[in-house]
Structure formats: structure tokens, C-alpha cells
Design an enzyme around this catalytic site. Structure first.
Site, PDB file in Angstrom:
ATOM      1  CB  SER A  16      46.130  40.450  48.683  1.00 52.21           C
ATOM      2  OG  SER A  16      45.289  39.482  48.099  1.00 52.21           O
ATOM      3  CB  THR A  61      45.898  36.776  41.433  1.00 51.86           C
ATOM      4  OG1 THR A  61      44.544  36.820  41.033  1.00 51.86           O
ATOM      5  CG2 THR A  61      46.673  37.944  40.833  1.00 51.86           C
ATOM      6  CE  LYS A  65      44.805  31.795  41.462  1.00 53.34           C
ATOM      7  NZ  LYS A  65      43.469  31.630  42.078  1.00 53.34           N
ATOM      8  CG  ASN A  86      46.398  30.144  46.134  1.00 50.46           C
ATOM      9  OD1 ASN A  86      46.886  29.126  46.635  1.00 50.46           O
ATOM     10  ND2 ASN A  86      45.524  30.894  46.774  1.00 50.46           N
ATOM     11  CB  ALA A 127      38.514  23.724  33.118  1.00 40.56           C
ATOM     12  N   GLY A 128      40.263  26.552  34.664  1.00 43.15           N
ATOM     13  CA  GLY A 128      41.591  27.132  34.792  1.00 43.15           C
ATOM     14  C   GLY A 128      42.186  26.897  36.165  1.00 43.15           C
ATOM     15  N   GLY A 129      43.168  27.730  36.514  1.00 48.76           N
ATOM     16  CA  GLY A 129      43.873  27.547  37.782  1.00 48.76           C
ATOM     17  C   GLY A 129      42.984  27.687  38.996  1.00 48.76           C
ATOM     18  CG  MET A 218      35.950  31.878  42.549  1.00 50.40           C
ATOM     19  SD  MET A 218      37.331  30.840  42.033  1.00 50.40           S
ATOM     20  CE  MET A 218      36.742  29.234  42.547  1.00 50.40           C
ATOM     21  N   GLY A 241      33.248  36.995  45.831  1.00 52.42           N
ATOM     22  CA  GLY A 241      34.385  36.215  46.279  1.00 52.42           C
ATOM     23  C   GLY A 241      35.177  36.830  47.415  1.00 52.42           C
TER      24      GLY A 241
END
Length: 277
Positions: A16, A61, A65, A86, A127-129, A218, A241
Site C-alpha cells: 500500500s 487490513t 476490519k 477497511n 466469512a470474515g471482514g 485476495m 489479489g
């Protein structure tokens, strides 16, 4: 100079700072962007300290989140639906949370990979953030069917329940499933778990793939290689990702700075940078 960071644990691998440095240069923005490692038991005080020291905002990250969403006083519509953020912006009248993951994923799949999601069968693993952030946009993109598979089916079912009104409105069939009972031969498979980051095996059977399936992890770089190898070995088209990372970063930049930078040049430069690493 306005200061921003990517905050998480781990965070040292994050590209990033490179992305946002290119965005800032291209748009003439005076900003600095770094990394902020947050102890697993001290996310909130670490973020508050950064804000108190003059930080203007941050990307969030894994694994924070959901925590980030709770810190925001106000939320964008997409963060409200996901109940995960995020991106945080530290406004004077209160922090604002957004979720750009979904916009980043859809942008990469449709614009960069050239796959239109309308009418396709999609499997979302996790099924997380990260999964929470992309589920709404996948429904809005018009997928015919969206299956959420997770080790804990209750967590997947919670996501389905939260999105059922949107799914009904868009005419998308949405269901939760165990990892071993997802169904077969999906058009698109998205891995939103941390298995690649930890080096664990792909958590679903190869029957979820068919020849030509777009299989997107991702994660990116060496972390994603195992997933890409698995996809290729079964005739699918593997994608990491990196494109999603750049597209969601552009959305975050817009949220912070009011202008959306061009992404194709940055994505090409980033792929070259990692190839030379």
C-alpha cells in the site's frame, strides 16, 4: 504533509505505501503513507495514538476490519451493510468508516480481468471482514448465485441474513454452506480467507472449479502462489489479489482526498516491482 498508514497485523508485506505514493505523485497530493503494526490486543489504542499525533486516516487490513468499523462514528452505506471497515478517515467531527474492498474486487474482476459477473455462479470462501466487505457489491453486480462457504457455517449464515433484503431486491440466490458442501463448477471462486497468508491448504475441494473458472485469491505475491498453482492444476484461471488491492486503494484515496487516481499504470508498475523483488 498529511499522514496516512495501512494498519494491521501482519503489515510488513503490504504494498500500500508504494501504491499511495504513486497515487499522490500522479494527483499532486501532499501526503505521506506508511505502515503501522498493531498488536493483536491493542488495535484501538494504536490507531487512536496515530490519530492524536496528526494522522488523517488509515487503511485497515487483517484481522481488524470489524474492530475498525466499531471505532467510526459514522459509516458509508457499504461499510454499514458489511459491518466492517477497511478505511478510516479522521474528521474533526468524528471518525468515518468506509469499505472499499467490494468496489476493488468488482473493479478488478470486471475491468482488469474482463469477466462480467452478471448471471454467473460465484463461490465466496470465508466469512470474515474481507468477505463481509465484498458480499454486497457481488450481489449488486448481478451474480445469479452467491454461495458463502466457511468453516463456521453460523458466521456465513449471519452474512447471508444481513444481505437477504439486497439479494431479494437484485434477484440473486444467496446461501451459506459448509466448506465440504459448497456445490460444484462455479464460474468465479474468490478466496477471502487467510489460508494463503498462513500457508494452509486451499479449504475447498477442487470440484468447485471447472475449466475456465476465474479463481481469485485476495492475497498476492508468494502468499497467493499455492492457490494459483491449485487453480491452474485444475484448469481454472488463477488471479491474485494485486488488482483488487490497487482498485480498493484508489477508492480509499477518493474517500480521503476527493479525487480518484488512474489505476492501470500503478498496477503494471506494482506487478513489475514484485517480479523484480
Amino acid at each position: 504533509m498529511d499522514r496516512y498508514v495501512v494498519a494491521g497485523n501482519p503489515v510488513e508485506h503490504s504494498q500500500s505505501p508504494f501504491i499511495h505514493a504513486m497515487f499522490a505523485q500522479a494527483t499532486g497530493q501532499a501526503m505521506a503513507y506508511g505502515r503501522l503494526l498493531c498488536p493483536l490486543d491493542a488495535f484501538e489504542p494504536t490507531i487512536r495514538r496515530f490519530a492524536d499525533e496528526g494522522g488523517r486516516g488509515c487503511n485497515i487490513t487483517v484481522p481488524f476490519k470489524f474492530d475498525a468499523c466499531k471505532l467510526a462514528r459514522r459509516h458509508s452505506e457499504r461499510a454499514e451493510l458489511a459491518q466492517a471497515a477497511n478505511v478510516l478517515r479522521f474528521d474533526a467531527d468524528g471518525w468515518v468508516g468506509d469499505n472499499t474492498d467490494g468496489a476493488g474486487l468488482i473493479g478488478d474482476i470486471e475491468s482488469n480481468a474482463g469477466v462480467r459477473l452478471a448471471g454467473l455462479r460465484v463461490l465466496l470462501i470465508g466469512a470474515g471482514g474481507a468477505a463481509a466487505g465484498v458480499m454486497g457489491p457481488l450481489i449488486n453486480a448481478g451474480a445469479a448465485e452467491l454461495v458463502i462457504a466457511n468453516r463456521s457455517v453460523d458466521k456465513a449464515l449471519s452474512l447471508v441474513t444481513r444481505h437477504c433484503d439486497l439479494a431479494r431486491k437484485m434477484g440473486v440466490a444467496v446461501r451459506a454452506a459448509e466448506l465440504a458442501h459448497t456445490g460444484e463448477a462455479f464460474d468465479v471462486v474468490v478466496n477471502a480467507t487467510a489460508t494463503s497468508l498462513t500457508g494452509a491448504a486451499v479449504p475447498v475441494d477442487a470440484r468447485v472449479l471447472r475449466p475456465g473458472t476465474l479463481a481469485l485469491d485476495m492475497m498476492y505475491g508468494p502468499s497467493a502462489q499455492g492457490f494459483l498453482d491449485w487453480a491452474g492444476a485444475h484448469g481454472a484461471t488463477g488471479r491474485d489479489g494485486l488488482g483488487m488491492l490497487v482498485e480498493q486503494a484508489a477508492e480509499a484515496f477518493l474517500f480521503w482526498r476527493g479525487t480518484r487516481p488512474e489505476t492501470a499504470t500503478v498496477l503494471a508498475a506494482l506487478r513489475q516491482r514484485l517480479a523484480n523483488a
